[in-house]
Design a protein around this motif. Structure first.
Motif, PDB file in Angstrom:
ATOM      1  N   ARG A   1      -1.428  -2.464   1.111  1.00 56.91           N
ATOM      2  CA  ARG A   1      -0.738  -1.482   0.262  1.00 56.91           C
ATOM      3  C   ARG A   1      -1.787  -0.674  -0.475  1.00 56.91           C
ATOM      4  N   LEU A   2      -1.576   0.649  -0.535  1.00 57.62           N
ATOM      5  CA  LEU A   2      -2.468   1.539  -1.269  1.00 57.62           C
ATOM      6  C   LEU A   2      -1.627   2.720  -1.729  1.00 57.62           C
ATOM      7  N   ALA A   3      -1.475   2.854  -3.042  1.00 57.47           N
ATOM      8  CA  ALA A   3      -0.582   3.888  -3.570  1.00 57.47           C
ATOM      9  C   ALA A   3      -1.167   4.477  -4.845  1.00 57.47           C
ATOM     10  N   VAL A   4      -1.054   5.788  -4.972  1.00 54.81           N
ATOM     11  CA  VAL A   4      -1.482   6.499  -6.171  1.00 54.81           C
ATOM     12  C   VAL A   4      -0.242   7.031  -6.864  1.00 54.81           C
TER      13      VAL A   4
ATOM     14  N   ALA B   1     -10.350 -13.434   1.458  1.00 54.86           N
ATOM     15  CA  ALA B   1     -10.086 -13.044   0.079  1.00 54.86           C
ATOM     16  C   ALA B   1      -8.941 -12.047   0.073  1.00 54.86           C
ATOM     17  N   ASP B   2      -7.882 -12.364  -0.663  1.00 52.21           N
ATOM     18  CA  ASP B   2      -6.765 -11.447  -0.866  1.00 52.21           C
ATOM     19  C   ASP B   2      -6.916 -10.830  -2.248  1.00 52.21           C
TER      20      ASP B   2
ATOM     21  N   ASP C   1      -3.398  -3.530  -2.443  1.00 54.82           N
ATOM     22  CA  ASP C   1      -3.273  -4.902  -1.953  1.00 54.82           C
ATOM     23  C   ASP C   1      -4.098  -4.963  -0.672  1.00 54.82           C
ATOM     24  N   LEU C   2      -5.230  -5.684  -0.714  1.00 60.25           N
ATOM     25  CA  LEU C   2      -6.222  -5.637   0.352  1.00 60.25           C
ATOM     26  C   LEU C   2      -6.582  -7.043   0.807  1.00 60.25           C
TER      27      LEU C   2
END
Length: 747
Positions: free
Chosen positions: A332-335, A301-302, A369-370
């Motif tokens: 991707r992981l951004a705050v 799973a994307d 984005d996981l």
């Protein structure tokens, strides 16, 4: 076999999967005992009858003594397994079930189990070949059986050194054997190669003649290995090394090898490291946008998405803490307006520091984005969430959360003490008013608006919460977009399968049951139970808040039903195969359906705070709702029978309580209290005070704590409540209670 998978005295349909589970769980010890016993009898039979000198003097090759015995035992074991299958099919026919699915019996049970017991037979013959006498051989095999079952609990879990071990192979009518049988086949091939080595060794070390000490036979082994025996042994050894290398690559390279002890250590270390951050104020998630690309055949799973975060703490926030499921890969992981300040990769936990503190009422976004993916295969705990047909995940599986997740902490008291933790990690007390700022479902969210797009294989239907906005099929993929028209709990499921759909309506509410096509037996009963529940509960409590309600079947890898906003995932192992024979049988389909529909009020309208008593307000009230529906449909007599089962289950469970039996108002997610005791207590309350009093009180709860569909702030906590008695104190059951809420909001 006759009482297989019985629920509340009512039988389920004896489908082949259920019968195989019974055979595997209870019958398979018998072939093991046969293998051990007959190996001793056959290996020592000529010596017991004093025929060994004549037989050993014949010109027969060494393998002619060992191989026929192994084959004989294997055929006996195969016959035993076939006998078990015949008994299972007889039980099916006697219960009126004619879909015997012989191919499933052969492929799902007889073939793999025959390989397993044949491996054991070869080992038993080999052990008897080495043993000085039959009794010592039997003793060695019994010690082996005990050791095999205890080594795992001591941390020795790898199937590469546990003879005959292979990963679990869960069965499902929806998904068949899935990929699990193929994974187990690699381990069986590996142990078959080792068993071939044992067979060669048995022939080489076979006793011949009157003098047969093991030391002498070992000295003669090189000569006996010359020729075909040595070649066969070399092939087996090369095969075993090659297969072992492939298994090691999957279990230890593609995946991290973890024992159960490793998992407990990880849980304890996470709590020690992160629990100090639990009470730090965090922003709240207010909007969720997700794009979930399911690849069922690749078990992947994307997930791409965005959270809108709002500071509702009343003070500026310098940081936001982001936690992710352990095995979720981060691409991707951004705050927005923040940078990464610290991270713990082992726990998939990160702290982002805002460039400028987040002011009260200010909003920022969290983009991610996981990927959740099962690569190769593991030695245990294969992923049963994303499967070829019947994917069922919830957003806790594939999306971030804010702050530490207490649900991941170690719960066993003995294991906690062993690792220097307090005896138990318990929810806040009722007296802790600070806990009432967060809900029991998620500490980082109140209610959210959701926009979810799901793509899957074109031949499958994808379902998520909300109302379908669009659906397209292109390039072998089906893409469906769902949006909510009102805030919901930030706790929901996403499912995908090759479904058949049965539809109906209740007033302006669309009803649907998404089910495996052959599982249509109880679909009409589910639809009727949904209509009855909506009618009764809407009148008794408050209007139903959605325009649709759907039941979604998922594979029997887990056996439960669960209620999300207007969506009820429902295991194929419960209502879809129930076989209600007569009017006196408890209708488990109606009961479970009514209970889950009840949660549309108790959890999806009234949302408890995270503290003691929360599950009273969710599960006990849902039990009461289900009992009201059952009583309307079947009358008081069947309710009495059902409550008798509930009382028995409660009394049995309380005897194994390791903490303490708390009162309902302080229950701490203890199932036998909030389900069994809670249902009994609520029904007794209805009997003593009258249904009008209880329903009116619950209506008032909803009116007080669910204003205009908005999130109740603070969340409702169980107890204490004030009560004014009006009636004859000498005859209290003839009076009435007037219940009221205190100004603090407690009830």
């Amino acid at each position: 076999l006759w009482y297989a998978d019985e629920w509340y005295g009512t039988s389920t349909l004896p489908v082949t999967r259920v019968m195989i589970d019974v055979l595997t769980g209870t019958f398979n010890l018998i072939p093991v005992l046969f293998a051990i016993y007959y190996a001793g009898e056959l290996v020592w039979s000529s010596r017991d009858r004093r025929m060994h000198e004549i037989l050993d003097a014949t010109p027969a090759p060494d393998w002619a003594f060992a191989l026929p015995k192994m084959l004989a035992i294997s055929l006996v074991l195969l016959t035993t397994l076939l006998g078990g299958v015949l008994m299972a099919m007889a039980a099916q026919l006697l219960k009126g079930h004619t879909q015997l699915e012989v191919s499933h019996y052969l492929l799902w049970y007889v073939l793999p189990t025959t390989v397993d017991v044949t491996l054991l037979a070869i080992l038993a013959v080999f052990v008897q070949t080495l043993a000085p006498n039959k009794a010592m051989g039997w003793l060695a095999m019994m010690l082996f059986i005990v050791a095999r079952s205890t080594l795992s609990s001591l941390g020795f879990e790898h199937p590469l050194y546990l003879f005959g071990a292979s990963p679990r192979e869960p069965l499902s009518d929806m998904n068949g054997q899935g990929v699990f049988a193929a994974h187990a086949a690699w381990f069986r091939a590996y142990w078959a190669a080792f068993a071939l080595l044992l067979a060669v060794a048995s022939a080489v070390l076979w006793r011949r003649g009157s003098v047969h000490p093991l030391r002498t036979r070992l000295a003669q082994a090189p000569r006996r290995l010359a020729g075909s025996a040595g070649a066969l042994g070399a092939i087996a050894l090369v095969s075993m090394v090659g297969l072992g290398g492939w298994i090691w690559y999957n279990t230890n390279v593609l995946n991290e090898y973890r024992t159960a002890e490793d998992d407990r250590d990880w849980q304890a270390d996470m709590e020690k490291t992160l629990s100090g951050y639990e009470k730090l104020p965090q922003p709240r998630i207010t909007d969720v946008t997700l794009a979930v690309d399911l690849h069922p055949q690749q078990r992947r799973a994307d997930v791409r998405g965005r959270y809108t975060l709002e500071n509702r703490s009343g003070a500026p926030l310098a940081e936001v803490h982001v936690s992710l499921p352990r095995d979720l890969a981060v691409r991707r992981l951004a705050v927005q307006g923040a940078s990464l300040a610290r991270e713990w990769p082992r726990f998939n936990y990160r702290i982002f520091r805002f460039d400028a503190p987040l002011a009260p009422g200010e909003r920022r976004t969290l983009d991610f984005d996981l990927r959740r993916e099962e690569r190769g295969f593991k030695h245990r705990r294969a992923d049963t969430r994303i499967v070829g047909n019947g994917t069922f995940i919830d957003n806790f599986d594939v999306t971030p959360a804010l702050g530490p997740e207490r649900d991941a902490y170690l719960s066993d008291r003995a294991e906690r003490r062993k690792r220097g933790l307090p005896p138990e990690s318990r929810p806040p007390k009722l007296e802790d008013d600070s806990a009432r700022a967060t809900s029991m479902l998620r500490r980082d969210s109140d209610w959210v608006d959701a926009d979810i797009t799901v793509s899957t294989d074109a031949d499958q239907l994808a379902i998520a919460p909300g109302y379908r906005v669009s659906e397209t099929v292109r390039d072998g993929r089906r893409t469906v977009r769902y949006r909510t028209d009102a805030p919901i709990n930030n706790f929901f499921s996403i499912q995908s399968a090759r479904y058949a759909v049965a539809r109906d309506r209740w007033r302006d509410v669309e009803l649907a049951v998404y089910h495996h096509p052959p599982h249509d037996r109880n679909v009409r009963s589910m639809l009727e139970a949904m209509k009855t529940s909506l009618q009764l509960l809407s009148q008794a409590f408050s209007p139903f808040q959605f325009k649709q309600l759907r039941i979604l079947e998922f594979p029997a890898y887990a056996v439960f039903a669960q209620s999300f906003a207007n969506t009820i995932p429902y295991s194929e192992g419960i209502g879809f195969i129930q076989s209600r024979k007569g009017p006196d049988d408890i209708d488990f389909v109606t009961y479970v359906t009514a209970h889950e529909v009840g949660h549309q009020w108790w959890a999806h309208q009234l949302l408890p705070s995270y503290q003691q008593g929360a599950t009273l307000l969710v599960e006990s009230f849902a039990q009461y709702s289900a009992l009201r529906v059952m009583e309307q449909v079947y009358g008081r007599e069947q309710i009495g029978k059902f409550l008798k089962y509930e009382l028995d289950r409660y009394l049995r469970a309380r005897g194994s309580e390791r903490l303490e039996e708390l009162p309902l108002a302080r229950v701490e997610n203890q199932g036998y209290i909030h389900y069994q005791k809670g249902g009994l207590a609520m029904y007794l309350l209805k009997e003593e005070l009258g249904v009008e009093v209880v329903d009116r009180t619950l209506r008032r709860l909803l009116a007080l704590y669910v204003p205009a569909g908005q999130a109740p702030t603070p969340f409702l906590a169980a107890g204490p409540f004030t009560a004014k008695w009006e009636g004859d104190l000498q005859s209290p059951l003839r009076g009435t209670f007037k219940l009221g809420a205190e100004s603090s909001g407690k009830f």
